[in-house]
Design a protein around this motif. Structure first.
Motif, PDB file in Angstrom:
ATOM      1  N   MET A   1       0.851  -1.177   0.000  1.00 41.29           N
ATOM      2  CA  MET A   1       0.000   0.000   0.000  1.00 41.29           C
ATOM      3  C   MET A   1       0.897   1.240   0.000  1.00 41.29           C
ATOM      4  N   GLN A   2       0.558   2.190  -0.827  1.00 40.93           N
ATOM      5  CA  GLN A   2       1.356   3.408  -0.940  1.00 40.93           C
ATOM      6  C   GLN A   2       0.461   4.635  -0.751  1.00 40.93           C
ATOM      7  N   ALA A   3       1.059   5.675  -0.201  1.00 41.61           N
ATOM      8  CA  ALA A   3       0.377   6.962  -0.108  1.00 41.61           C
ATOM      9  C   ALA A   3       0.509   7.653  -1.463  1.00 41.61           C
ATOM     10  N   VAL A   4      -0.502   8.420  -1.831  1.00 43.15           N
ATOM     11  CA  VAL A   4      -0.512   9.090  -3.129  1.00 43.15           C
ATOM     12  C   VAL A   4      -0.809  10.570  -2.925  1.00 43.15           C
ATOM     13  N   PHE A   5       0.003  11.403  -3.546  1.00 39.83           N
ATOM     14  CA  PHE A   5      -0.271  12.841  -3.546  1.00 39.83           C
ATOM     15  C   PHE A   5      -1.192  13.110  -4.729  1.00 39.83           C
ATOM     16  N   ASP A   6      -2.446  13.417  -4.427  1.00 39.63           N
ATOM     17  CA  ASP A   6      -3.392  13.690  -5.509  1.00 39.63           C
ATOM     18  C   ASP A   6      -3.956  15.104  -5.359  1.00 39.63           C
ATOM     19  N   THR A  11      -2.514  22.383  -1.893  1.00 41.65           N
ATOM     20  CA  THR A  11      -2.868  23.567  -1.107  1.00 41.65           C
ATOM     21  C   THR A  11      -2.885  24.833  -1.956  1.00 41.65           C
ATOM     22  N   GLY A  12      -2.185  24.763  -3.086  1.00 37.48           N
ATOM     23  CA  GLY A  12      -2.051  25.958  -3.921  1.00 37.48           C
ATOM     24  C   GLY A  12      -0.785  26.743  -3.621  1.00 37.48           C
ATOM     25  N   ASN A  13      -0.084  26.356  -2.565  1.00 37.56           N
ATOM     26  CA  ASN A  13       1.183  26.985  -2.224  1.00 37.56           C
ATOM     27  C   ASN A  13       2.294  26.044  -2.673  1.00 37.56           C
ATOM     28  N   LYS A  14       3.125  26.503  -3.614  1.00 39.15           N
ATOM     29  CA  LYS A  14       4.143  25.649  -4.215  1.00 39.15           C
ATOM     30  C   LYS A  14       5.088  25.064  -3.173  1.00 39.15           C
ATOM     31  N   MET A  15       5.530  25.874  -2.219  1.00 36.46           N
ATOM     32  CA  MET A  15       6.464  25.403  -1.198  1.00 36.46           C
ATOM     33  C   MET A  15       5.838  24.280  -0.364  1.00 36.46           C
ATOM     34  N   ILE A  16       4.625  24.500   0.109  1.00 31.74           N
ATOM     35  CA  ILE A  16       3.954  23.513   0.955  1.00 31.74           C
ATOM     36  C   ILE A  16       3.657  22.241   0.160  1.00 31.74           C
ATOM     37  N   ASP A  17       3.172  22.386  -1.063  1.00 34.38           N
ATOM     38  CA  ASP A  17       2.871  21.220  -1.896  1.00 34.38           C
ATOM     39  C   ASP A  17       4.127  20.408  -2.191  1.00 34.38           C
ATOM     40  N   THR A  18       5.232  21.076  -2.456  1.00 34.38           N
ATOM     41  CA  THR A  18       6.500  20.383  -2.714  1.00 34.38           C
ATOM     42  C   THR A  18       6.947  19.617  -1.469  1.00 34.38           C
ATOM     43  N   GLN A  19       6.789  20.230  -0.313  1.00 34.27           N
ATOM     44  CA  GLN A  19       7.175  19.562   0.928  1.00 34.27           C
ATOM     45  C   GLN A  19       6.268  18.367   1.216  1.00 34.27           C
ATOM     46  N   HIS A  20       4.973  18.502   0.930  1.00 33.62           N
ATOM     47  CA  HIS A  20       4.060  17.377   1.123  1.00 33.62           C
ATOM     48  C   HIS A  20       4.421  16.220   0.192  1.00 33.62           C
ATOM     49  N   LYS A  21       4.778  16.534  -1.036  1.00 32.72           N
ATOM     50  CA  LYS A  21       5.198  15.490  -1.985  1.00 32.72           C
ATOM     51  C   LYS A  21       6.440  14.778  -1.471  1.00 32.72           C
ATOM     52  N   GLU A  22       7.388  15.528  -0.947  1.00 32.05           N
ATOM     53  CA  GLU A  22       8.615  14.942  -0.396  1.00 32.05           C
ATOM     54  C   GLU A  22       8.288  14.017   0.769  1.00 32.05           C
ATOM     55  N   LEU A  23       7.427  14.461   1.667  1.00 30.61           N
ATOM     56  CA  LEU A  23       7.042  13.622   2.801  1.00 30.61           C
ATOM     57  C   LEU A  23       6.390  12.322   2.332  1.00 30.61           C
ATOM     58  N   ILE A  24       5.503  12.421   1.363  1.00 35.61           N
ATOM     59  CA  ILE A  24       4.820  11.222   0.861  1.00 35.61           C
ATOM     60  C   ILE A  24       5.802  10.283   0.180  1.00 35.61           C
ATOM     61  N   GLU A  25       6.739  10.825  -0.591  1.00 35.62           N
ATOM     62  CA  GLU A  25       7.750   9.977  -1.238  1.00 35.62           C
ATOM     63  C   GLU A  25       8.570   9.225  -0.195  1.00 35.62           C
ATOM     64  N   ARG A  26       8.975   9.899   0.858  1.00 37.57           N
ATOM     65  CA  ARG A  26       9.790   9.250   1.894  1.00 37.57           C
ATOM     66  C   ARG A  26       8.973   8.245   2.703  1.00 37.57           C
ATOM     67  N   ILE A  27       7.712   8.548   2.954  1.00 38.90           N
ATOM     68  CA  ILE A  27       6.837   7.586   3.641  1.00 38.90           C
ATOM     69  C   ILE A  27       6.696   6.328   2.790  1.00 38.90           C
ATOM     70  N   ALA A  60       7.765  23.832  10.881  1.00 42.44           N
ATOM     71  CA  ALA A  60       8.271  25.185  11.129  1.00 42.44           C
ATOM     72  C   ALA A  60       7.961  26.093   9.938  1.00 42.44           C
ATOM     73  N   GLN A  61       8.183  25.590   8.736  1.00 50.39           N
ATOM     74  CA  GLN A  61       7.878  26.355   7.526  1.00 50.39           C
ATOM     75  C   GLN A  61       6.377  26.635   7.423  1.00 50.39           C
ATOM     76  N   LEU A  62       5.577  25.627   7.713  1.00 50.91           N
ATOM     77  CA  LEU A  62       4.117  25.766   7.635  1.00 50.91           C
ATOM     78  C   LEU A  62       3.615  26.793   8.645  1.00 50.91           C
ATOM     79  N   PHE A  63       4.097  26.732   9.880  1.00 49.57           N
ATOM     80  CA  PHE A  63       3.674  27.702  10.890  1.00 49.57           C
ATOM     81  C   PHE A  63       4.091  29.115  10.509  1.00 49.57           C
ATOM     82  N   MET A  64       5.288  29.260   9.951  1.00 47.08           N
ATOM     83  CA  MET A  64       5.756  30.571   9.509  1.00 47.08           C
ATOM     84  C   MET A  64       4.836  31.093   8.392  1.00 47.08           C
ATOM     85  N   PHE A  65       4.522  30.238   7.446  1.00 48.03           N
ATOM     86  CA  PHE A  65       3.637  30.616   6.342  1.00 48.03           C
ATOM     87  C   PHE A  65       2.269  31.041   6.871  1.00 48.03           C
ATOM     88  N   LEU A  66       1.710  30.254   7.776  1.00 50.05           N
ATOM     89  CA  LEU A  66       0.382  30.579   8.319  1.00 50.05           C
ATOM     90  C   LEU A  66       0.420  31.860   9.143  1.00 50.05           C
TER      91      LEU A  66
END
Length: 75
Positions: A1-6, A11-27, A60-66
Motif C-alpha cells: 500500500m502506498q500513499a498518493v499525492f493527488d 494547497t495551492g502553495n508551491k512550497m507547501i505542496d512540494t514539501q508534502h510530496k517529499e514527505l509522501i515519497e519518503r513515507i 516550522a515552515q508551515l507555521f511561519m507561512f500561516l
C-alpha cells in the motif's frame, strides 16, 4: 500500500505542496523497506530519521507561512 499525492492534497502553495510530496515519497520509501521479506534495517532507520527531521522542518515552515498569512490579513 502506498500513499498518493493527488489533487485533494494540493494547497495551492508551491512550497507547501512540494514539501508534502517529499514527505509522501519518503513515507512510501519506508513502506517499501518494511514490506520487503528481508527489511533493510539501516536504511529504514535512516529514512525514519530523515522523516523526523524533515517533518520538524516542514512544520516550522508551515507555521511561519500561516503566521505571515494571518498577519497580512490583519493589517
Amino acid at each position: 500500500m502506498q500513499a498518493v499525492f493527488d489533487d485533494s492534497l494540493i494547497t495551492g502553495n508551491k512550497m507547501i505542496d512540494t514539501q508534502h510530496k517529499e514527505l509522501i515519497e519518503r513515507i512510501n520509501k519506508l513502506l517499501i523497506l518494511c514490506e520487503n521479506e528481508k527489511p533493510a534495517k539501516r536504511e529504514a532507520i535512516e529514512t525514519l530519521d530523515y522523516l523526523a527531521d524533515y517533518t520538524e522542518f516542514h512544520l516550522a515552515q508551515l507555521f511561519m507561512f500561516l503566521f505571515m498569512l494571518c498577519e497580512s490579513r490583519i493589517t
